[in-house]
Structure formats: structure tokens, C-alpha cells
Design a protein around this motif. Structure first.
Motif, PDB file in Angstrom:
ATOM      1  N   LEU A 249       0.823  -1.203   0.000  1.00 54.40           N
ATOM      2  CA  LEU A 249       0.000   0.000   0.000  1.00 54.40           C
ATOM      3  C   LEU A 249       0.859   1.256   0.000  1.00 54.40           C
ATOM      4  O   LEU A 249       2.026   1.233   0.401  1.00 54.40           O
ATOM      5  N   SER A 250       0.268   2.354  -0.434  1.00 50.96           N
ATOM      6  CA  SER A 250       0.891   3.666  -0.304  1.00 50.96           C
ATOM      7  C   SER A 250       0.653   4.136   1.129  1.00 50.96           C
ATOM      8  O   SER A 250      -0.497   4.357   1.534  1.00 50.96           O
ATOM      9  N   VAL A 251       1.718   4.263   1.902  1.00 48.47           N
ATOM     10  CA  VAL A 251       1.603   4.447   3.346  1.00 48.47           C
ATOM     11  C   VAL A 251       1.951   5.874   3.737  1.00 48.47           C
ATOM     12  O   VAL A 251       2.985   6.422   3.318  1.00 48.47           O
ATOM     13  N   HIS A 252       1.088   6.473   4.553  1.00 50.84           N
ATOM     14  CA  HIS A 252       1.292   7.810   5.091  1.00 50.84           C
ATOM     15  C   HIS A 252       1.204   7.722   6.608  1.00 50.84           C
ATOM     16  O   HIS A 252       0.291   7.090   7.149  1.00 50.84           O
ATOM     17  N   VAL A 253       2.149   8.353   7.302  1.00 55.27           N
ATOM     18  CA  VAL A 253       2.167   8.355   8.766  1.00 55.27           C
ATOM     19  C   VAL A 253       2.110   9.802   9.236  1.00 55.27           C
ATOM     20  O   VAL A 253       2.884  10.650   8.768  1.00 55.27           O
ATOM     21  N   LEU A 254       1.207  10.076  10.160  1.00 60.48           N
ATOM     22  CA  LEU A 254       1.031  11.430  10.688  1.00 60.48           C
ATOM     23  C   LEU A 254       1.380  11.452  12.162  1.00 60.48           C
ATOM     24  O   LEU A 254       0.908  10.615  12.933  1.00 60.48           O
ATOM     25  N   ASP A 255       2.217  12.407  12.550  1.00 58.12           N
ATOM     26  CA  ASP A 255       2.625  12.548  13.945  1.00 58.12           C
ATOM     27  C   ASP A 255       3.016  14.006  14.175  1.00 58.12           C
ATOM     28  O   ASP A 255       3.394  14.715  13.230  1.00 58.12           O
ATOM     29  N   LEU A 256       2.952  14.453  15.420  1.00 60.79           N
ATOM     30  CA  LEU A 256       3.295  15.838  15.734  1.00 60.79           C
ATOM     31  C   LEU A 256       4.789  16.118  15.641  1.00 60.79           C
ATOM     32  O   LEU A 256       5.203  17.258  15.406  1.00 60.79           O
ATOM     33  N   ALA A 257       5.623  15.109  15.839  1.00 61.36           N
ATOM     34  CA  ALA A 257       7.073  15.322  15.885  1.00 61.36           C
ATOM     35  C   ALA A 257       7.601  15.791  14.532  1.00 61.36           C
ATOM     36  O   ALA A 257       7.255  15.242  13.491  1.00 61.36           O
ATOM     37  N   THR A 258       8.437  16.807  14.571  1.00 60.24           N
ATOM     38  CA  THR A 258       9.104  17.282  13.353  1.00 60.24           C
ATOM     39  C   THR A 258      10.599  17.007  13.384  1.00 60.24           C
ATOM     40  O   THR A 258      11.295  17.239  12.394  1.00 60.24           O
ATOM     41  N   SER A 259      11.094  16.535  14.521  1.00 61.88           N
ATOM     42  CA  SER A 259      12.502  16.160  14.649  1.00 61.88           C
ATOM     43  C   SER A 259      12.571  14.853  15.420  1.00 61.88           C
ATOM     44  O   SER A 259      11.541  14.267  15.758  1.00 61.88           O
ATOM     45  N   GLY A 260      13.788  14.385  15.702  1.00 67.32           N
ATOM     46  CA  GLY A 260      13.936  13.110  16.383  1.00 67.32           C
ATOM     47  C   GLY A 260      13.873  11.966  15.388  1.00 67.32           C
ATOM     48  O   GLY A 260      13.902  12.162  14.172  1.00 67.32           O
ATOM     49  N   PRO A 261      13.734  10.734  15.876  1.00 68.21           N
ATOM     50  CA  PRO A 261      13.867   9.554  15.006  1.00 68.21           C
ATOM     51  C   PRO A 261      12.636   9.239  14.161  1.00 68.21           C
ATOM     52  O   PRO A 261      12.751   8.506  13.173  1.00 68.21           O
ATOM     53  N   LYS A 262      11.470   9.747  14.501  1.00 68.19           N
ATOM     54  CA  LYS A 262      10.241   9.293  13.849  1.00 68.19           C
ATOM     55  C   LYS A 262      10.214   9.560  12.339  1.00 68.19           C
ATOM     56  O   LYS A 262       9.908   8.647  11.551  1.00 68.19           O
ATOM     57  N   PRO A 263      10.497  10.785  11.882  1.00 64.74           N
ATOM     58  CA  PRO A 263      10.460  10.992  10.420  1.00 64.74           C
ATOM     59  C   PRO A 263      11.403  10.064   9.664  1.00 64.74           C
ATOM     60  O   PRO A 263      11.034   9.529   8.608  1.00 64.74           O
ATOM     61  N   ASP A 264      12.601   9.864  10.194  1.00 62.16           N
ATOM     62  CA  ASP A 264      13.564   8.999   9.504  1.00 62.16           C
ATOM     63  C   ASP A 264      13.093   7.555   9.467  1.00 62.16           C
ATOM     64  O   ASP A 264      13.289   6.848   8.462  1.00 62.16           O
TER      65      ASP A 264
END
Length: 348
Positions: free
Chosen positions: A198-213
Motif C-alpha cells: 500500500l501507499s503508506v502515510h504516517v502522521l505525527d506531531l514530531a518534526t525532529s527526532g527519530p520518527k520521520p527517519d
């Protein structure tokens, strides 16, 4: 032996018992040497005294439900010494209800189930533990460093199992999925979505730290905007935050015939001004489905073990923010600002 325990209902009663009794034979035929336990929000809530139940006749509860260990002995022959295993958390109620009677204890109807490290069964944060053979899940040896992720993966394996069952009520060709929340559950839900192509999109408040990577490493798209600002309507939503506004927003955002799985647990006591009539109209006219999902049965644990074995092992290892020995248990159970998954190691 060593065991990490709490007095259920008593805040900040966490302690390391260095003279804890060996696991009783009645707990199960399979004796396991603990390697590690994962730590999650449930543990923190139990430590805060919000819930938890000691085994009958005992004052303290051994915590830990995200287990990993090696078999020491299994006189039934189901497992071999040295096998890498995790212990299933929930056991069926003693009645049993109609679901527990057929192995669907995750769907218990009367609430009399028990759970290791949570409700009336000792947990896995101890040097050795026992389970019946049918409640021990063998893991691929390659998962020796990350096998404690099996329990949270079983939760999302169930979520996807139920999403797909609901989807097949009609011709179903999903293309996109939105996962809200990039904690361990959200990231593992995204992993299983990518395994489905699937085409996967993840939404979270964090803009830094490990989550985006971590999200980008899956080949998924990361968003840190409000749900209503997204420029697409997902066919599937896996909601993992439990944040009331996010829960309501994703219900309104799903595509026609969309499926919204609520996998996050909300805290009570908050009210939101919301047009419930408009939501009802949208859900009905677009044939959408919203459902809740929690826990897992043996089928889901096996699906989770297969999913972890197929996953990139390096990516799985990067979910683990900190690994601490049992002697540092207080630090392990103290949340850090950038933690994804903290692991308490018994072999260290």
C-alpha cells in the motif's frame, strides 16, 4: 531470581526483587530463560497505579508483557531447548465465553480473561518464566535482538486481519493507508501496511527526532500537519494516538467505503464540540466502517512472527531507543523524550 514488581494500585511502587521465587510448575510446562522485555505505555500506567491486578493471594505483580526468551526445558516436546520464544499475554477466561472457547480470547465477552504482567498473571520481567506450550510462540533465530517487538506487532497483525475481513464485504482494492501516531504501534502498523504493497502515510506531531527517519526508511510519507490539511482521502486509517480530536478527524477524512481502525486508547474526561450528525451522515452515505481493536489471539501472534521475520532487521533494531540491564530498571521505566521502544535486558 530477579523480578521487577509493583503493588497494583499504588503509584511509584516499582521495585526489583532479587529473591523472587522460581516460577511455579502450575504456570506451564515450558520453562524459559528471559532475555529481555519491552516497555510500553501500559507498563507506565500500571506503575502510576492506574490499574493492574496481582495474581490471587499475592500483594505484588511482576510486570512486563512484551517478552523474549530462550527455552530451557519443555517436557511436552513441543519446543526444544534453545528455541527463541515469546509468551502470549492474554489467556481465556475460565467459563469460558463463546469466543474464549474457540481460541478467540482477544474478543472475550465477559472480561474474565487474565493477562501476564497486567491482570492476575505474573509478567515476564523476571529471570525465568513458564507458559503452556500453546502460549509460547517460536521466533526465527534472526529475531534474537528484536523479538520483544512480537507483542506489539501481534496487536497490529490483528488490526490488519480485521481490516481485511471487513474490506472483503465488497470488491476491495485499497491503495492508501493513513497511520496516525508514530510510536511503536503506529510504526509497526505502517510496516505491515508496506508489506501489503500500500501507499503508506504516517502522521505525527514530531518534526525532529527519530520518527520521520523511521517512516522514510519504510518508503512511507511522513506528515506533521493536522488531519484535515492532508490532500488525500485514505482507503484505510489505523488510528494509534487515542487523541479525541484526531479520532474524530480521521473518521471524517476516510474515503468512501473506507475503514477506520481505532487502535489507540483515549483517556476520559475531555469533551469536544463536534457535529455528530454530519459524521453519522458521512459514515452512512459513504458505507464507511469504524471499529476498535485491541490485543491478539494465537493466529495473530503467528502472523506477527511471520511479519517480523520478513522485515528488515536493521529497521526493526532502530525502533529500540535504549537497552538497559536489569540493574538500571528505574532508568528503563523512566520515559525519555525521544524514546520509541525501551528494552530491559536480563542477559546483560
Amino acid at each position: 531470581m530477579r523480578a521487577v514488581t509493583v503493588a497494583p494500585g499504588v503509584a511509584d511502587s516499582l521495585a526489583l526483587d532479587e529473591n523472587h521465587p522460581e516460577p511455579a510448575a502450575e504456570e506451564g510446562a515450558v520453562l524459559v530463560e528471559a532475555l529481555a522485555v519491552g516497555i510500553c505505555g501500559t507498563d507506565h500506567e500500571i506503575i502510576a497505579g492506574e490499574y493492574g491486578e496481582a495474581p490471587p493471594g499475592e500483594q505484588r505483580l511482576v510486570i512486563g508483557h512484551e517478552s523474549l526468551g530462550r527455552v530451557l526445558e519443555d517436557p511436552t516436546g513441543s519446543l526444544r531447548p534453545g528455541d527463541l520464544v515469546a509468551g502470549i499475554v492474554r489467556y481465556p477466561d475460565p467459563v469460558p465465553c463463546s469466543n474464549c472457547a474457540v481460541g478467540e480470547w482477544d474478543m472475550c465477552r465477559n472480561g474474565r480473561y487474565t493477562e501476564h504482567g497486567i491482570k492476575a498473571l505474573p509478567g515476564f520481567a523476571r529471570d525465568r518464566w513458564r507458559v503452556p506450550p500453546t502460549f509460547a510462540v517460536r521466533l526465527d533465530p534472526a529475531l534474537a535482538q528484536v523479538g520483544m517487538l512480537l507483542e506489539p506487532t501481534s496487536v497490529v497483525a490483528k488490526a490488519w486481519d480485521h481490516i481485511e475481513r471487513i474490506g472483503h464485504r465488497a470488491e476491495w482494492q485499497p491503495r492508501s493507508v493513513l497511520v496516525t501516531g508514530a510510536g511503536p504501534i503506529g510504526l509497526l502498523a505502517a510496516l505491515l501496511a508496506t508489506q501489503r504493497g500500500l501507499s503508506v502515510h504516517v502522521l505525527d506531531l514530531a518534526t525532529s527526532g527519530p520518527k520521520p527517519d523511521l517512516v522514510h526508511a519504510l518508503g512511507a510519507t511522513y506528515h506533521s500537519v493536522p488531519v484535515n490539511d492532508l490532500d488525500f482521502e485514505p482507503d484505510v486509517v489505523v488510528e494509534c494516538t487515542g487523541a479525541p480530536k484526531v479520532v474524530l478527524d480521521v473518521m471524517c477524512k476516510a474515503a468512501p467505503t473506507g475503514i477506520v481502525c481505532l487502535a489507540g486508547v483515549s483517556s476520559g474526561g475531555r469533551t469536544i464540540d463536534f457535529d455528530a450528525g454530519a459524521l453519522n451522515r458521512a459514515l452512512v452515505l459513504e458505507n464507511n466502517v469504524v471499529f476498535g481493536s485491541v490485543n491478539a489471539n494465537r493466529r495473530h501472534w503467528d502472523l506477527a512472527a511471520e511479519a517480523l521475520a520478513r522485515a528488515d532487521q536493521y529497521w526493526l533494531s532502530t525502533l529500540i531507543s535504549r537497552r538497559l540491564p536489569v540493574s538500571s530498571y528505574k532508568d528503563a521505566y523512566t520515559p525519555g523524550p525521544d524514546d520509541i521502544k525501551v528494552v530491559l535486558e536480563f542477559g546483560a
